[in-house]
Design a protein around this motif. Structure first.
Motif, PDB file in Angstrom:
ATOM      1  N   GLY A  32       0.830  -1.341  -0.223  1.00 16.29           N
ATOM      2  CA  GLY A  32       0.111  -0.126  -0.226  1.00 16.29           C
ATOM      3  C   GLY A  32       0.547   1.365  -0.326  1.00 16.29           C
ATOM      4  O   GLY A  32       0.188   2.327  -0.805  1.00 16.29           O
ATOM      5  N   TRP A  33       2.325   1.579   1.013  1.00 16.17           N
ATOM      6  CA  TRP A  33       2.879   2.238   1.034  1.00 16.17           C
ATOM      7  C   TRP A  33       3.361   2.786  -0.056  1.00 16.17           C
ATOM      8  O   TRP A  33       3.364   3.826  -0.968  1.00 16.17           O
ATOM      9  N   ILE A  34       3.772   1.894  -1.225  1.00 16.06           N
ATOM     10  CA  ILE A  34       4.599   1.532  -2.516  1.00 16.06           C
ATOM     11  C   ILE A  34       3.501   2.233  -3.994  1.00 16.06           C
ATOM     12  O   ILE A  34       4.225   2.933  -4.041  1.00 16.06           O
ATOM     13  N   ILE A  35       2.587   1.692  -3.127  1.00 12.64           N
ATOM     14  CA  ILE A  35       1.496   2.446  -4.414  1.00 12.64           C
ATOM     15  C   ILE A  35       1.191   4.044  -4.142  1.00 12.64           C
ATOM     16  O   ILE A  35       1.357   4.509  -5.279  1.00 12.64           O
ATOM     17  N   LEU A  36       1.198   4.440  -2.431  1.00  8.90           N
ATOM     18  CA  LEU A  36       1.137   5.932  -2.629  1.00  8.90           C
ATOM     19  C   LEU A  36       2.117   6.424  -3.188  1.00  8.90           C
ATOM     20  O   LEU A  36       2.471   6.985  -3.860  1.00  8.90           O
ATOM     21  N   TYR A  37       3.328   5.432  -2.973  1.00  8.26           N
ATOM     22  CA  TYR A  37       4.977   6.559  -3.577  1.00  8.26           C
ATOM     23  C   TYR A  37       4.580   6.593  -4.734  1.00  8.26           C
ATOM     24  O   TYR A  37       5.030   7.356  -5.768  1.00  8.26           O
ATOM     25  N   TRP A  38       4.599   5.481  -6.031  1.00  2.00           N
ATOM     26  CA  TRP A  38       3.492   5.478  -6.812  1.00  2.00           C
ATOM     27  C   TRP A  38       3.150   6.442  -7.555  1.00  2.00           C
ATOM     28  O   TRP A  38       3.460   7.513  -8.134  1.00  2.00           O
ATOM     29  N   LEU A  39       1.836   7.090  -6.781  1.00  2.00           N
ATOM     30  CA  LEU A  39       0.915   7.900  -6.856  1.00  2.00           C
ATOM     31  C   LEU A  39       1.942   9.300  -6.572  1.00  2.00           C
ATOM     32  O   LEU A  39       1.611  10.218  -7.253  1.00  2.00           O
ATOM     33  N   LEU A  40       2.937   9.354  -5.524  1.00  2.00           N
ATOM     34  CA  LEU A  40       3.499  10.522  -5.300  1.00  2.00           C
ATOM     35  C   LEU A  40       4.613  11.033  -6.852  1.00  2.00           C
ATOM     36  O   LEU A  40       4.758  11.927  -7.349  1.00  2.00           O
ATOM     37  N   LEU A  67       2.634  12.976   7.170  1.00  2.00           N
ATOM     38  CA  LEU A  67       2.676  12.463   6.011  1.00  2.00           C
ATOM     39  C   LEU A  67       2.528  13.528   4.754  1.00  2.00           C
ATOM     40  O   LEU A  67       3.233  13.255   3.585  1.00  2.00           O
ATOM     41  N   CYS A  68       2.579  14.642   5.544  1.00  2.00           N
ATOM     42  CA  CYS A  68       2.819  15.592   4.148  1.00  2.00           C
ATOM     43  C   CYS A  68       4.121  15.935   4.033  1.00  2.00           C
ATOM     44  O   CYS A  68       3.934  16.327   3.377  1.00  2.00           O
ATOM     45  N   ASN A  69       5.085  15.973   5.294  1.00  2.00           N
ATOM     46  CA  ASN A  69       6.624  16.105   4.891  1.00  2.00           C
ATOM     47  C   ASN A  69       6.462  15.174   4.138  1.00  2.00           C
ATOM     48  O   ASN A  69       7.899  14.979   3.805  1.00  2.00           O
ATOM     49  N   THR A  70       6.218  13.568   4.325  1.00  2.00           N
ATOM     50  CA  THR A  70       6.856  12.676   3.664  1.00  2.00           C
ATOM     51  C   THR A  70       6.673  13.165   2.219  1.00  2.00           C
ATOM     52  O   THR A  70       6.812  12.498   1.220  1.00  2.00           O
ATOM     53  N   PHE A  71       5.439  13.398   2.044  1.00  2.00           N
ATOM     54  CA  PHE A  71       5.166  14.066  -0.140  1.00  2.00           C
ATOM     55  C   PHE A  71       6.077  14.696  -0.333  1.00  2.00           C
ATOM     56  O   PHE A  71       6.386  14.302  -1.217  1.00  2.00           O
ATOM     57  N   ALA A  72       6.522  16.182   0.674  1.00  2.11           N
ATOM     58  CA  ALA A  72       7.298  16.647   0.163  1.00  2.11           C
ATOM     59  C   ALA A  72       8.712  16.181   0.040  1.00  2.11           C
ATOM     60  O   ALA A  72       8.872  16.379  -1.175  1.00  2.11           O
ATOM     61  N   MET A  73       9.117  15.600   1.130  1.00  3.75           N
ATOM     62  CA  MET A  73      10.625  15.040   1.122  1.00  3.75           C
ATOM     63  C   MET A  73      10.390  13.878  -0.448  1.00  3.75           C
ATOM     64  O   MET A  73      10.844  14.073  -1.420  1.00  3.75           O
ATOM     65  N   VAL A  74       9.370  12.670  -1.131  1.00  4.56           N
ATOM     66  CA  VAL A  74       9.383  12.089  -1.715  1.00  4.56           C
ATOM     67  C   VAL A  74       9.195  12.547  -2.875  1.00  4.56           C
ATOM     68  O   VAL A  74      10.224  12.494  -4.580  1.00  4.56           O
ATOM     69  N   VAL A  75       8.218  13.763  -3.358  1.00  7.48           N
ATOM     70  CA  VAL A  75       8.529  14.074  -4.511  1.00  7.48           C
ATOM     71  C   VAL A  75       9.588  14.719  -4.612  1.00  7.48           C
ATOM     72  O   VAL A  75      10.233  15.008  -5.911  1.00  7.48           O
ATOM     73  N   THR A  76      10.398  15.568  -3.845  1.00  4.82           N
ATOM     74  CA  THR A  76      11.434  16.961  -4.447  1.00  4.82           C
ATOM     75  C   THR A  76      12.813  15.800  -4.342  1.00  4.82           C
ATOM     76  O   THR A  76      12.892  15.824  -5.608  1.00  4.82           O
ATOM     77  N   ASN A  77      12.527  14.800  -3.957  1.00  2.23           N
ATOM     78  CA  ASN A  77      13.766  13.522  -4.595  1.00  2.23           C
ATOM     79  C   ASN A  77      13.715  12.646  -5.213  1.00  2.23           C
ATOM     80  O   ASN A  77      14.558  12.107  -6.043  1.00  2.23           O
ATOM     81  N   MET A  78      11.978  12.362  -5.559  1.00  2.00           N
ATOM     82  CA  MET A  78      11.693  11.581  -6.919  1.00  2.00           C
ATOM     83  C   MET A  78      12.602  12.267  -8.059  1.00  2.00           C
ATOM     84  O   MET A  78      12.622  12.181  -9.059  1.00  2.00           O
ATOM     85  N   ALA A  79      11.575  13.796  -7.811  1.00  2.00           N
ATOM     86  CA  ALA A  79      12.280  14.595  -9.235  1.00  2.00           C
ATOM     87  C   ALA A  79      12.963  15.321  -9.229  1.00  2.00           C
ATOM     88  O   ALA A  79      13.815  15.270 -10.582  1.00  2.00           O
ATOM     89  N   GLY A  80      14.509  15.626  -8.507  1.00  2.00           N
ATOM     90  CA  GLY A  80      15.147  16.555  -8.213  1.00  2.00           C
ATOM     91  C   GLY A  80      16.238  15.684  -9.049  1.00  2.00           C
ATOM     92  O   GLY A  80      16.886  16.487  -9.992  1.00  2.00           O
ATOM     93  N   PRO A  81      17.370  14.763  -8.719  1.00  2.21           N
ATOM     94  CA  PRO A  81      18.083  13.955  -9.495  1.00  2.21           C
ATOM     95  C   PRO A  81      17.514  13.878 -11.536  1.00  2.21           C
ATOM     96  O   PRO A  81      17.889  13.618 -11.927  1.00  2.21           O
ATOM     97  N   SER A  82      16.366  12.757 -10.820  1.00  2.00           N
ATOM     98  CA  SER A  82      15.970  12.564 -12.784  1.00  2.00           C
ATOM     99  C   SER A  82      15.675  13.661 -13.286  1.00  2.00           C
ATOM    100  O   SER A  82      16.297  13.421 -14.423  1.00  2.00           O
ATOM    101  N   PHE A  83      15.089  14.821 -12.850  1.00  2.00           N
ATOM    102  CA  PHE A  83      15.006  16.054 -13.620  1.00  2.00           C
ATOM    103  C   PHE A  83      16.695  16.463 -14.352  1.00  2.00           C
ATOM    104  O   PHE A  83      16.932  16.558 -15.062  1.00  2.00           O
ATOM    105  N   MET A  84      17.658  16.592 -13.450  1.00  2.00           N
ATOM    106  CA  MET A  84      19.144  16.882 -13.562  1.00  2.00           C
ATOM    107  C   MET A  84      19.169  15.691 -14.353  1.00  2.00           C
ATOM    108  O   MET A  84      20.373  16.806 -15.757  1.00  2.00           O
ATOM    109  N   LEU A  85      19.518  14.793 -14.332  1.00  2.00           N
ATOM    110  CA  LEU A  85      19.764  13.672 -15.263  1.00  2.00           C
ATOM    111  C   LEU A  85      19.554  13.474 -16.442  1.00  2.00           C
ATOM    112  O   LEU A  85      20.104  13.475 -18.141  1.00  2.00           O
ATOM    113  N   GLY A  86      17.808  13.740 -16.555  1.00  2.00           N
ATOM    114  CA  GLY A  86      17.116  14.146 -17.977  1.00  2.00           C
ATOM    115  C   GLY A  86      17.709  15.430 -18.714  1.00  2.00           C
ATOM    116  O   GLY A  86      17.723  15.423 -19.831  1.00  2.00           O
TER     117      GLY A  86
END
Length: 553
Positions: free
Chosen positions: A142-150, A305-324
């Motif tokens: 369930g947590w993994i599904i949430l991370y995929w949504l984020l 949980l809101c802070n987790t959302f912030a952490m996930v989207v920032t970490n998932m976006a940052g390195p990939s955005f730069m690498l892209g």
């Protein structure tokens, strides 16, 4: 007229505020959830955090601020390291960031299963479940599904995830911290006695052998990531100044979250009752009871949980955005260069999520979970600190190789100050790497032997660095990987006709030099001389480097 209005709207959409970038930085570094582990060390944890700030956090921030102000074109760490010591090492930094994010998220995913009951008002049941969790695979799924949504939300563009980061940190870290401070004052006013001695002498850490050094290194690692959002430097209205401003505000906020939160946890919860999984909820239950609201822990759970959302989207976006961004200039195969309609590298992000998911299930299913997690954690530590070794080395190289390149911020003290800051930072990194490779006390039970421990970590590090080397070498053999419409400016040493980074005396700003150039991977449209001065350069090109045309592509 319509085209002008369209371009203006697109340009406006790419801007993020200093506040948003500050909160994105904080989400990468600090969270109240990190405070419990250091609370075991009582008031001396303040000293550990101060030492970490002095010997790692501040040097990192100073160096990142100078690099960002002098080389503010898109690319972040790749831009800086590529300017100083070469493209291959720059690409390695990005891939290290990308892999460490994937590994860390995968490793920490199973721990979320134990906290699920704290989102309900049944505290005792939540503690029992945390101590003896059931149906862990199902809950983790369930947590993994949430991370995929984020991750999907992170692919919606910079504006979307910068807002999530901003409000996520405010709701999930800053507001709870303010509530902790106020309620801790009420708790003390009601006559409660802190569980730790608040005498100033307790600020001095007790020497407990090598474990004391290991704790110090762990604090250093908790400060990593402050530079990662340089990927979004071109989404700022004034890149050089705004990035520097956000950086130093972030350092202050992160230090406050670490120190104040840790001390309050140590004051309220007895040392022998501290539990990394749920003690933060226990603190809010105790403090909430002072005002007749023991269920306040549940509010905290949802806020975190809101802070987790912030952490996930920032970490998932940052390195990939730069690498892209970098990949489109010829460093990644075309398939990975794909960008969605929001200009985000969605395939890179989803590939990272696939890796994270596989690691999460491996952590949960392998027979020796503790040993597996220890090896992965130390591997990430070695890789990430090596990343900072490259950054500090680059900083020194650019001070000597491009001494006249304008920077809106410089580490104070001239070359002497630069050497002091760089050597302090490098020393901290090397200190952390050595400790990561030092076998812990439980090595025999969890891993097997010191030889197996060190060999496994070195093999894993070598594999990841080997992947970096292979990708870079492949990029040199596949010129067709270059997207002729990419938005990545060539390095200054390429514009100046050099084959690799070298000594130049030019004082032409990077923004001026990059204006109206063909993108990286293409022929240089407007070459400069290595020793060209700004008085000559100003006759060549408008010094205002506007990225709006690139953003609208």
């Amino acid at each position: 007229m319509a085209d002008v209005q369209t371009n203006h709207k697109i340009k406006q959409k790419t801007y993020i505020s200093v506040l948003a970038l500050t909160m994105m930085n904080v989400s990468m570094v600090a969270s109240l959830s990190n405070d419990v582990q250091q609370a075991f060390y009582g008031l001396s944890s303040v000293t550990y955090f101060a030492l970490g700030a002095i010997f790692f956090f501040i040097p990192t921030g100073l160096v990142a601020a100078e690099l960002a102000s002098g080389w503010s074109n898109r690319g972040g760490i790749f831009r800086w390291v590529g300017e100083g010591i070469g493209k291959g090492w720059g690409l390695a930094c990005l891939l290290i960031l990308w892999f460490q994010t994937m590994i860390l998220f995968g490793m920490t995913m199973p721990s979320f299963t134990a906290t699920i009951m704290f989102y309900t008002p049944h505290y005792d049941s939540a503690v029992q479940f945390a101590q003896n969790p059931q149906h862990e695979i199902l809950i983790m799924t369930g947590w993994i599904i949430l991370y995929w949504l984020l991750a999907f939300m992170a692919t919606r563009g910079v504006k979307a995830f910068s807002k999530m980061a901003k409000y996520g940190v405010i709701i999930g870290s800053l507001i709870p911290l303010v509530i902790m401070i106020i309620l801790a004052g009420v708790w003390l006013a009601q006559g409660h006695t802190p569980e730790i001695s608040m005498a100033p002498k307790n600020l001095i850490p007790k020497w407990n052998g090598f474990s004391t050094l290991a704790l110090a290194a762990g604090v250093f690692f908790s400060y990593t990531g402050i530079d990662m959002n340089a990927a979004h430097i071109k989404q700022l209205k004034n890149p050089g100044k705004d990035f520097t401003k956000a950086l130093f505000i972030s350092i202050g906020i992160a230090f406050m979250i670490f120190v104040v939160g840790t001390v309050i946890v140590a004051m309220v919860i007895p040392n022998n009752e501290l539990n990394i999984v749920y003690s933060l909820f226990s603190v809010f239950k105790v403090l909430g009871a002072t005002i007749g609201m023991p269920w306040l822990y549940m509010v905290l759970a949802w806020a975190l949980l809101c802070n987790t959302f912030a952490m996930v989207v920032t970490n998932m976006a940052g390195p990939s955005f730069m690498l892209g961004q970098v990949g489109a200039s010829g460093f990644l195969p075309k398939w990975f260069q794909h960008k969605n309609k929001f200009n985000m590298p969605s395939r890179l992000m989803y590939t990272q999520m696939i890796g994270m998911t596989l690691i999460a299930y491996l952590v949960k299913l392998v027979p020796n979970v503790e040993g597996f997690v220890i090896l992965l954690t130390q591997t990430v530590t070695v890789l990430y600190l090596f990343y900072y070794v490259l950054m500090f080395t680059t900083f020194l190289k650019l001070r000597y190789n491009q001494p006249n390149r304008p920077r809106s911020f410089k580490v104070p003290g001239g070359k002497f100050g630069a050497w002091v800051v760089a050597l302090v930072g490098l020393g901290s990194c090397i200190f952390g790497i050595v400790l990561a490779l030092y076998p812990p006390a439980q090595i025999a039970a969890e891993v097997g032997s010191p030889v197996v421990y060190v060999s496994t970590i070195l093999i894993l590090v070598t594999v990841i660095l080997g992947i970096c080397f292979i990708v870079y070498q492949a990029s040199k053999r596949h010129p067709e990987w270059v997207d002729v419409n990419n938005n990545f400016d060539p390095f200054t040493w390429q514009i100046e006709g050099l084959k690799k980074p070298g000594k130049v005396l030019s004082n032409v700003p990077t923004a001026v030099m990059s204006a109206d150039q063909n993108p990286m991977g293409m022929s240089i449209k407007r070459p400069y001389k290595p020793n060209e001065q700004v008085s000559t350069a100003e006759t060549k090109v408008n010094p205002q480097h506007d990225d709006s045309k690139n953003e609208s592509k």
